[in-house]
Design a protein around this motif. Structure first.
Motif, PDB file in Angstrom:
ATOM      1  N   THR A 184      -1.715  -3.045  23.262  1.00 19.62           N
ATOM      2  CA  THR A 184      -2.397  -4.336  23.416  1.00 19.62           C
ATOM      3  C   THR A 184      -2.954  -4.759  22.058  1.00 19.62           C
ATOM      4  O   THR A 184      -3.651  -3.965  21.413  1.00 19.62           O
ATOM      5  N   ARG A 223      -6.621  -1.895  26.579  1.00 15.72           N
ATOM      6  CA  ARG A 223      -7.444  -3.108  26.518  1.00 15.72           C
ATOM      7  C   ARG A 223      -8.919  -2.780  26.258  1.00 15.72           C
ATOM      8  O   ARG A 223      -9.590  -3.430  25.453  1.00 15.72           O
ATOM      9  N   SER A 252       0.256  -7.732  25.468  1.00 16.89           N
ATOM     10  CA  SER A 252       0.277  -6.379  26.006  1.00 16.89           C
ATOM     11  C   SER A 252       1.690  -6.027  26.404  1.00 16.89           C
ATOM     12  O   SER A 252       2.435  -6.876  26.920  1.00 16.89           O
TER      13      SER A 252
END
Lengths: 304, 304, 304, 304
Positions: free
Chosen positions: D43, D203, D49
């Motif tokens: 990501t 993330r 992503s």
């Protein structure tokens, strides 16, 4: 030999000199002791007994109780005991956890804390009421029922037992502790809290001078071989990281405690106990060491 | 007690069982020894002597010579010797360099390699010809001039002395080695290379059983106190990391060497020497340990 | 960014504050240095160079030379080098000999003394004239032939090399040193004795900021991958037991020496060198650390 | 750069090769995992992503959660945090208790177990409901509320926490643990039991690639300086005793867990997460290490 004369003279000599060292402060209940207490008691196999100074005052025997616990467990388990604890002198405290790692959780000997914790763990396994049974064992050896735990000292030690808890948990990670660490610590702190006088102590240890038998009843507490072997471990491991020094200077098997007590055994002959609370840097009674060094120099008697 | 009978029986018993362990291979000159050699010699204070097996064959006494070197240096320097080497049992080999660091270059005792190197360094300081003087000292103790260094063994050890050189340089960095490391190592390797028979060895060690005097000449080699103290150090430190075990199983002061020899001393009574080259995991003669354990079990005689 | 302004301001700030720490006294030749010497030099990939203070005065680069030696050996041997020395940060000096034991004579990284001794041993194997070849390598990197060993410093270090001799012999006992320990030590002490100015140093290290190439000649001294890997080792191991702290506070790969020098590298951009002889408790230049911490705080530039 | 192509190719290459190592068996709940699970997620700061394999399957993040806990505590306490835990790489596990002794109960860094226990102890001091607060912190970072403790895993770890209990009690003996050891262990085991997917993890870690801000909300989770410093500690200490190797081979700050996960951060650019349960000898995911080494070789991107 006129032991009474020698003891009196050495006692007078040492009490006239400065009393070095300090009382340990990590157990509040022990820190408030009068640091100039000084007592000696000598008892031979015929129960001739001679004391001087504060020899009839009770003090916290602390690690000296490890010898009783070991004797009790050794007699019950026999040689298989040694699969859980070794008989080698340890290096200093600094290394004790490293050695536990290197030795896979097997303590070097039954007189370092880790070893005594294993002995307590075994007591929890083999006894219904370990505290009471051990106390009874000591009372029988002494032929005196006025021996007790000091619950305040035990509670004080339990609140300062984080290092022992560390070792206990560490050994449990290797499978060498069976019961819950808290229970082991609780028993351990009680054993350390036992209070006895010099007179009681020198009498209670006679079985180690008498081939495993209590002289009064001729009862075989330990086999001859086991009694000799406990003396051997006392000589190599009885004084923490000063065991070599005690062997070198005094030349008798013995055991010290941080309460300031020392017991020394002359096999076939007698036990002698000293109590003086101030400890030297290695954690042994300053005056106790001095007294016994001078005493064996005067008598010329040692196992060597 | 019929020592001859006991020795013969125990010897027969052990020679009939499997011979475990192995001959060390790091000294090529020693690796080629016949690994089934087995000799015993017993000598008491009246010079009654009894041997069995290969008791009149010479072997490399290796670390046993450290006792002679210590005795010689201790008698000359007295108690100030102990400012350069301590009298405490060591933990295992693994920790030896850590301990030297923690103890600022002071070895734990005179029988670990680091301690023996310091003793050699002192010999270099106080002797004009240390090799010759030490050899003469041993010859006088034995009343036998047929004792020599094995120059091939000494040379072989010098070529494999990197660990000893490491320790020697390390201690020199703390100021506890005065001469050049190479000279210290050269003397050390020579001392290790001395060859003696079981018979010579058990006779030569009688001074430690006899309050410091050689029984034949009544000469005081060491003061009574010093002789006792060397026995005390032998008990706590004489068998590397198996000293506690030897004390526990045999109960006599003694010293082993990687050549497979063991000397044990029963103070006031006798010396007994065993030689069998295969070593157990801790570096002590497998059969030597077994023999002495069984021997003291049969005699019931130990210092405890 | 106006590096010249930042450097001048931080320099002024630090020179106005107390200069803590002390000059090491174990090398007599270094102990007599003026402890308030303070120089900085910055050189970027276009050879823009800016210096302040004593940046054109030569000082003993000591351990900084280990980076040159490693680069030279790594380029010649390639990845097989790492069978003889690892790339892990070490714990503190205290444990270094323990770790050598646990790791069978393989040093943790090429910047601790044990590792640099192995690199010197390799130089002795692969070079005809290792001292001259290494010196030439450094001169070529710097584009300056006025770089020399200080024979007095080298001799002084050789007379105080007992700990290095201990480690060298210890590693030889594991087979990880091939030449004679004395020869290894002699080369090692010469490398430590090299003298350079801050200006020379910041220029000579540009190959590590420039993907392995010297900016002036575009010559590939080291492959890109090898240059990055040396930077990685510098970051994790370049400051003894303060490597984590330097990474935390400064955030650049770098190397210090006990002569008070520090080189730091900002990959793709520049090298910056500081010299101030007083060392903090971990053995790194007190003002050097302070300067670089403040410098990267001002620039906001680090590899993180 | 076409990261998706590189990731796909390296993934295909590694999945075609033998999967070495083994799943740890000391936590029964983790031992039953399918050992061929293999997922990757990338990501970048714009939330682009890309995932492959089992990148949306939850696994036990174990020690990776130590980074969240450290970030949370560091932001709240600031630099005074470092009086209770250091930022130096540790030697191996073997020495950890020795180092605690030498460093008076101050762990070497917040990613070894001892350090993470201190962080948990601080959480107990500063939070009303530490478990819930920490979980919320992670959910906010991930912008995803579907993140939970696995109570079975936590319970399983608590039953096998004797070594952690040993360390916790040991540090308490130095005063560096304030709460009851049991409470500290309970929190620690819960943090280890958090389950996340590769996608969630890559993330959630963006704040460390983005100067302390979450890219989606631009909220400053940590100051720039603190974010860089955590990256610095990750680089020197994030992979147990293989931190130097990861820095050397991969060249990015990162953290691994015994659940087989690894997170790596390329500051200013992206996070990449790998999950493969079989661990190498040092306790890091075998395929995770291989993947990241090959990935940075292909991209040529590292902080060096």
């Amino acid at each position: 030999m006129d032991y009474q004369k020698i003891i009196s003279e050495v006692y007078a000599d040492i009490i006239g000199k400065e009393n070095f060292g300090k009382v340990p402060d990590y157990i509040p209940e022990l820190a408030c002791i009068d640091e100039n207490k000084f007592g000696i008691n000598f008892t031979d196999l015929e129960h001739n007994s001679f004391g001087i100074g504060d020899f009839e005052e009770k003090f916290s025997i602390q690690s000296i109780s490890k010898v009783f616990a070991l004797s009790y467990v050794y007699e019950k388990l026999g040689e298989k005991l040694w699969s859980r604890v070794d008989v080698e002198p340890s290096g200093n405290a600094f290394n004790s956890l490293v050695q536990l790692e290197a030795d896979h959780g097997i303590p070097r000997n039954p007189f370092i804390n880790a070893g005594a914790l294993v002995i307590c763990d075994i007591l929890l396994e083999i006894c219904t009421d370990p505290k009471q049974e051990l106390l009874q064992f000591i009372r029988d050896l002494t032929d005196d029922h006025q021996i007790f735990f000091n619950e305040k000292v035990a509670a004080s030690e339990m609140q300062n037992s984080f290092r022992n808890a560390a070792m206990c948990n560490y050994m449990k990670s290797f499978g060498n502790i069976k019961s819950q660490p808290d229970a082991v610590i609780e028993l351990y702190c009680h054993l350390c809290s036992i209070e006895m006088t010099c007179k009681q102590l020198s009498r209670s240890f006679l079985y180690l001078a008498n081939e495993g038998k209590t002289p009064s009843t001729d009862e075989q507490i330990l086999s001859l071989s086991k009694a000799k072997r406990i003396n051997a471990i006392l000589l190599t491991c009885g004084f923490y990281d000063e065991s070599g020094e005690f062997s070198f200077l005094v030349g008798l098997p013995g055991k010290s405690g941080v309460g300031g007590g020392i017991v020394a055994i002359y096999p076939q002959h007698y036990c002698i106990t000293v109590w003086s609370p101030k400890l030297n840097e290695k954690g042994n009674s300053y005056r106790g060491m001095k007294f016994l060094e001078e005493f064996t120099t005067q008598t010329g008697e040692s196992i060597f």
